[in-house]
Design a protein around this motif. Structure first.
Motif, short mmCIF file in Angstrom:
data_model
loop_
_atom_site.label_atom_id
_atom_site.label_comp_id
_atom_site.label_asym_id
_atom_site.label_seq_id
_atom_site.Cartn_x
_atom_site.Cartn_y
_atom_site.Cartn_z
N ALA A 18 -7.57 -0.70 9.00
CA ALA A 18 -8.79 -1.23 9.60
C ALA A 18 -8.60 -2.64 10.13
O ALA A 18 -9.33 -3.08 11.03
N ARG A 19 -7.62 -3.38 9.57
CA ARG A 19 -7.35 -4.75 10.03
C ARG A 19 -6.34 -4.81 11.15
O ARG A 19 -6.15 -5.87 11.75
N CYS A 20 -5.67 -3.71 11.43
CA CYS A 20 -4.64 -3.71 12.47
C CYS A 20 -5.29 -3.67 13.85
O CYS A 20 -6.29 -2.98 14.07
N SER A 21 -4.69 -4.42 14.76
CA SER A 21 -5.15 -4.43 16.15
C SER A 21 -4.32 -3.43 16.95
O SER A 21 -3.09 -3.36 16.80
N ALA A 22 -5.00 -2.69 17.83
CA ALA A 22 -4.31 -1.65 18.58
C ALA A 22 -3.22 -2.22 19.48
O ALA A 22 -2.18 -1.60 19.69
N GLY A 23 -3.43 -3.42 20.01
CA GLY A 23 -2.47 -3.98 20.96
C GLY A 23 -1.30 -4.69 20.32
O GLY A 23 -0.20 -4.68 20.83
N THR A 24 -1.53 -5.32 19.16
CA THR A 24 -0.50 -6.18 18.57
C THR A 24 0.14 -5.59 17.32
O THR A 24 1.24 -5.98 16.96
N ASP A 25 -0.55 -4.67 16.65
CA ASP A 25 -0.02 -4.11 15.41
C ASP A 25 0.21 -2.60 15.54
O ASP A 25 0.00 -1.85 14.59
N GLY A 26 0.59 -2.17 16.72
CA GLY A 26 0.76 -0.74 16.94
C GLY A 26 1.84 -0.14 16.07
O GLY A 26 1.65 0.95 15.49
N GLU A 75 1.31 2.71 13.17
CA GLU A 75 2.03 3.99 13.22
C GLU A 75 2.76 4.25 11.90
O GLU A 75 2.78 5.37 11.39
N LYS A 76 3.35 3.22 11.34
CA LYS A 76 4.04 3.34 10.06
C LYS A 76 3.08 3.75 8.94
O LYS A 76 3.39 4.62 8.12
N LEU A 77 1.91 3.16 8.94
CA LEU A 77 0.91 3.50 7.92
C LEU A 77 0.39 4.93 8.11
O LEU A 77 0.15 5.65 7.13
N ASN A 78 0.19 5.32 9.35
CA ASN A 78 -0.29 6.68 9.61
C ASN A 78 0.73 7.73 9.14
O ASN A 78 0.36 8.77 8.60
N ARG A 79 2.02 7.43 9.37
CA ARG A 79 3.05 8.36 8.90
C ARG A 79 3.05 8.46 7.38
O ARG A 79 3.15 9.56 6.81
N ALA A 80 2.93 7.30 6.73
CA ALA A 80 2.91 7.31 5.26
C ALA A 80 1.69 8.04 4.72
O ALA A 80 1.78 8.78 3.73
N ARG A 81 0.57 7.85 5.38
CA ARG A 81 -0.65 8.51 4.92
C ARG A 81 -0.56 10.02 5.15
O ARG A 81 -1.02 10.82 4.33
N ALA A 103 0.83 -1.21 0.00
CA ALA A 103 0.00 0.00 0.00
C ALA A 103 0.86 1.26 0.00
O ALA A 103 0.58 2.23 -0.70
N ILE A 104 1.95 1.25 0.79
CA ILE A 104 2.85 2.41 0.83
C ILE A 104 3.57 2.57 -0.50
O ILE A 104 3.75 3.69 -0.99
N GLU A 105 3.95 1.47 -1.11
CA GLU A 105 4.64 1.53 -2.40
C GLU A 105 3.73 2.11 -3.48
O GLU A 105 4.17 2.86 -4.34
N ARG A 106 2.45 1.77 -3.43
CA ARG A 106 1.50 2.29 -4.43
C ARG A 106 0.99 3.69 -4.09
O ARG A 106 0.30 4.31 -4.89
N LYS A 107 1.28 4.15 -2.85
CA LYS A 107 0.85 5.47 -2.40
C LYS A 107 -0.66 5.63 -2.53
O LYS A 107 -1.15 6.65 -3.02
N SER A 108 -1.37 4.61 -2.08
CA SER A 108 -2.83 4.61 -2.17
C SER A 108 -3.41 4.81 -0.77
O SER A 108 -3.22 3.96 0.12
N GLU A 109 -4.11 5.91 -0.57
CA GLU A 109 -4.70 6.18 0.73
C GLU A 109 -5.79 5.18 1.07
O GLU A 109 -5.92 4.75 2.22
N ALA A 110 -6.58 4.78 0.07
CA ALA A 110 -7.66 3.82 0.31
C ALA A 110 -7.11 2.48 0.77
O ALA A 110 -7.64 1.85 1.69
#
Length: 858
Positions: free
Chosen positions: A834-842, A846-852, A820-827
């Motif tokens: 939406a599939r990331c869990s707050a406890g295990t995929d924090g 965070e990496k996706l939020n920075r890229a977005r 997703a980051i390589e394609r630079k697609s916000e969607a």
């Protein structure tokens, strides 16, 4: 709630374990568990038990299996049927185990394996070969891999034999161990890179047996003071290995013996009765549970351990995220406390989730402290994290009151957020309602949230169907709003197939019950129900089921005149209605006299039930031939007779419709297709021509390699059936002869191969040439059939625009994020988030939020 942490036991500085009581057990056993062979299926599955002491004396004994619940008896299936118990009358039993489909495997000393279902009903048996028969079985193990359920045997000749999949039995005899004079002290089955091997300990040496060789291996970093190995344990995922030596040392590392995790000295030199892994997925702590006569010990990568006192004999059942502990009086679950629960409930915790829970409690008390707690969270901008922690922690709790408290806190926190996606909260509420329903003692399936997500809802419904808990399964489908084809329709079809096997009910009662329950439910194959009835020797019922469900449904929906006018053009359906479909009431003769005259003048074509049903099952009225001749000329003659009768009845329209069918056998290939470009569905002559083409000669009989399965099938169904039966060359011949579009043929073949479980052939097919449908369908079909391992093979081959979706389907969120980051697609980034869990995929979130954020700045 105030004493929530009272049963927490620390292992190191950051990890806690607790033991929960799931059920009170009332087995009614005459022997202690130490005198029995116990086998329990994973994922909260059933329990198999055999009283060994009597077997060793040569007397008969009882083989029992039980759901984890509190009802006395033998083989348990609670909620719908009473508990079952079967008297063992076969040979000497060596080992018990469960398949992935929850069938009980009973391995005898002579190498025969008997297979029973949950209700102690015998299903089948198979043998492990002549060598095992001659040398007998000393020890056996049942294991699970991506190939299926396997069986490993140690014979009296001190040789190992194994089969990786009992449904496709292929026995392998492993190489001989040099210098082996007596059975090894311990051994285990490992699965490494799709290869199944056996690891055994002889003194201080470890031997690894694969298909062709026997090699000596040694665990790295093992203490020199460690003596001979007495016990070994493989983790639930086959990734970790634990070894216990006679010096009391426990070595823990990877199953590949390339990395050491830790080493712990228990101080007890006697070998434990059991040793199993107790590790939560994605946990930093790796722990092993050892059980002696009256002591339970949990050891990990810490200098300390946890000790529990056992009041009675117990049996350990390893699970994906913990260990089940069975005894005569209770059923417990030992597991590591998840991080979300630790953050919220730890004493003096200032985590956002803990503050939100306190804020909600104070709000209910109408205290101003609620505002103070809430303001503190909002000032740190941690309110979304607090809501996520409460939602996640609710999934790990077993007590409904604790679940409600956490979800109320999450709902309270959501009120102060402008944009918080509600899907996670709603999904958790749905999942917990399902889990609480199946955990009830009358059902007895103690699934955890982690196990439930790994198992999937489809497999859970299958397990409820296996237990014949049809009402509960249907209620879950309706509650989750699953598509009818995947949910209610499928379960009702299973129920109907079970119903026709009940010998204590008459054919009339069963047919009426099925008609009343199924009604006009979409997506149900009455052909499968009729076939099951025919296989059970109930030929009359095989006809009545489709008549009641199809013809009588039309009678209820249409007025009397329209109903008989409809049957007038369907002589087979009218004949069936006359024979078995009319009501058995005293007014029946009068009802027949009131039948419209035009309908009574319909050709009197009848079914010759005894000769036809003894050859082929009748799927439904519309698919029943007028007769079942062995030659195509006989079928054409039957159609010609029907044509003559139509002329006598002055039904010109029906006669004109059947004129081309009488000559259909002599037409070219192009005439057998309808205007939409599809082959004739259920056309008798068409079915015969297809079957003849498959046998190698157009219009030939069906006896040459195809049999009766070719009758009355459409072209696409015929191709799918051929692939399911392994006749790939014949399917390709039809694909070329009838010019099936490439895309349609590829869809048919990958669906059939996945249904058959032939993953090697599917991989070979994907490499035969460039796929006209792409490779995302391969991923979707593999995931649909619960084989993510195979699905991962095709994900990298998916085009970049579909690659994120493919990685999400197989559960590889890291690769999905990279794509997703390589394609630079916000969607696509939002999809992964939406599939990331707050406890295990924090970190990933965070990496996706920075890229977005960087993408939005541009």
């Amino acid at each position: 709630m105030d004493c929530y942490t009272a049963n927490w036991n620390p292992l190191g500085e950051e990890t806690f374990y607790r033991k929960l009581e799931l059920y009170s057990m009332e087995w009614g056993l005459r022997e202690d568990l130490r005198d029995c062979v116990v086998a329990a299926a994973p994922y909260g599955g059933p329990i198999g038990l055999d009283e060994v002491s009597k077997l060793r004396t040569g007397c008969q004994s009882s083989a029992t299996a039980a759901e984890p619940s509190c009802v006395p008896g033998g083989l348990w299936a609670l909620g719908v049927t009473p508990p079952c118990r079967s008297q063992w009358k076969s040979g000497r039993l060596v080992h018990l185990g469960w398949t992935a489909g929850e069938d009980l495997l009973c391995i005898q000393e002579d190498g025969t394996v008997l297979v029973y279902n949950l209700f102690c009903e015998f299903k089948r048996h198979f043998s492990m070969g002549n060598e095992v028969l001659q040398n007998h079985v000393l020890e056996a193990q049942v294991f699970h891999t991506e190939f299926g359920t396997g069986v490993a045997i140690l014979t009296g000749a001190l040789r190992f034999s194994l089969a990786t999949n009992i449904d496709d039995l292929k026995l392998r005899r492993l190489p001989e161990v040099p210098g082996l004079q007596k059975p090894p002290a311990c051994w285990a089955v490992l699965s490494q890179d799709r290869v199944t091997v056996v690891l055994l300990a002889v003194g201080q040496e470890l031997f690894l047996l694969d298909n062709t060789s026997c090699s000596v291996v040694s665990p790295p970093g093992l203490s020199p003071s460690a003596g001979p190995f007495l016990h070994m344990a493989v983790s639930f995922t086959h990734r970790h290995l634990a070894l216990f030596s006679d010096s009391g040392t426990v070595w823990m590392g990877t199953a590949s013996l390339k990395e050491k995790f830790c080493e712990f000295n228990t101080g007890i030199r006697s070998p434990p009765r059991q040793m199993v892994w107790c590790t939560r997925p994605r946990s930093r702590q790796r722990a092993v549970v050892l059980a002696w006569e009256r002591q339970l010990m949990v050891v990990g990568n810490s200098s300390e351990c946890i000790r529990f006192v056992l009041d009675e004999d117990s049996h350990l059942v390893p699970e994906l995220d913990g260990v089940r502990i069975l005894s005569r009086t209770c059923h417990e679950f030992l597991h590591e406390i998840p991080e979300a629960s630790q953050e919220i409930f730890r004493i003096a915790s200032m985590a956002p989730g803990a503050l939100l829970l306190e804020a909600q409690k104070e709000y209910e008390k109408e205290s101003q402290k609620a505002d103070e707690y809430l303001r503190e969270i909002r000032e740190q901008q941690l309110l979304p994290e607090a809501v996520g922690q409460c939602i996640e922690a609710a999934g790990y709790e077993h007590e409904p009151e604790t679940q409600k408290s956490l979800l109320r806190a999450a709902s309270f926190g959501k009120c102060f957020l402008d944009k918080f996606p509600p899907e996670g909260f709603v999904r958790m509420c749905q999942d917990l309602r399902v889990l609480n329903a199946i955990r009830d003692y009358q059902i007895g399936i103690p699934l955890t949230f982690t196990q439930y997500k790994q198992l999937t809802i489809e497999v859970l419904l299958d397990r409820l169907v296996l237990r014949r808990l049809y009402p509960l399964a249907i209620r879950i489908c309706e509650f989750l709003r699953l598509p009818e084809m995947q949910g209610v329709s499928r379960i009702l079809a299973h129920w109907a197939c079970y119903k026709v096997q009940q010998k204590d009910k008459s054919d009339e009662e069963v047919a009426q019950a099925i008609n009343q329950k199924l009604g006009d439910t979409a997506g149900i194959s009455y052909s499968d129900i009729a076939t099951r009835a025919y296989d059970c020797g109930r030929a009359e019922l095989a006809i009545k089921v489709p008549v009641y469900t199809v013809v009588l449904h039309l009678k209820n929906e249409l007025n009397r005149g329209s109903f008989f006018m409809t049957l007038q053009n369907q002589p087979v359906a009218l004949s069936l209605y006359r024979q078995v479909g009319t009501p058995k009431t005293p007014e029946h003769p009068k009802a027949a006299l009131r039948t419209p005259k035009t309908a009574l003048r319909t050709p009197k074509t009848t079914l010759r039930t005894p000769p036809s049903l003894c050859h082929v099952p009748v799927p439904c009225p519309c698919a029943v031939s007028l007769s079942h001749p062995q030659r195509i000329e006989g079928r054409v003659a039957a159609l010609q007779n029907a044509l003559d009768e139509f002329y006598k009845a002055k039904n010109d329209f029906a006669a004109k419709v059947r004129v081309p069918r009488c000559h259909g056998g002599h037409r070219g290939r192009g005439d057998s297709w309808d205007k939409g470009g599809h082959p004739g569905q259920g056309h008798p002559v068409m079915g015969t021509r297809l079957a003849g083409r498959i046998a190698g000669c157009p219009g030939a009989g069906l006896g040459r390699g195809w049999g009766h399965e070719g009758w009355d099938l459409s072209l696409h169904d015929t191709v799918a059936t051929l692939i399911l039966d392994g006749h790939h060359k014949r399917a390709e011949q039809l694909y070329r002869d009838f010019r099936i579009p490439d895309k349609r043929y590829w869809w048919l073949k990958i669906n059939a191969l996945a249904t058959r479980g032939d993953w090697e052939e599917m991989e070979k097919f994907s490499k035969s040439k460039k796929s006209p449908i792409g490779y995302l369908p391969f991923v979707e079909v593999a995931v649909k059939h619960h084989n993510r391992y195979e699905a991962k093979k095709y994900a990298p081959r998916v085009p970049p625009e579909q690659r994120v979706r493919a990685f999400v389907l197989v559960g590889d969120l890291e690769q999905a994020a990279e794509a997703a980051i390589e394609r630079k697609s916000e969607a696509e980034m939002s999809l992964v988030l939406a599939r990331c869990s707050a406890g295990t995929d924090g970190a990933l979130a965070e990496k996706l939020n920075r890229a977005r954020a960087q993408l939005l700045k541009k």
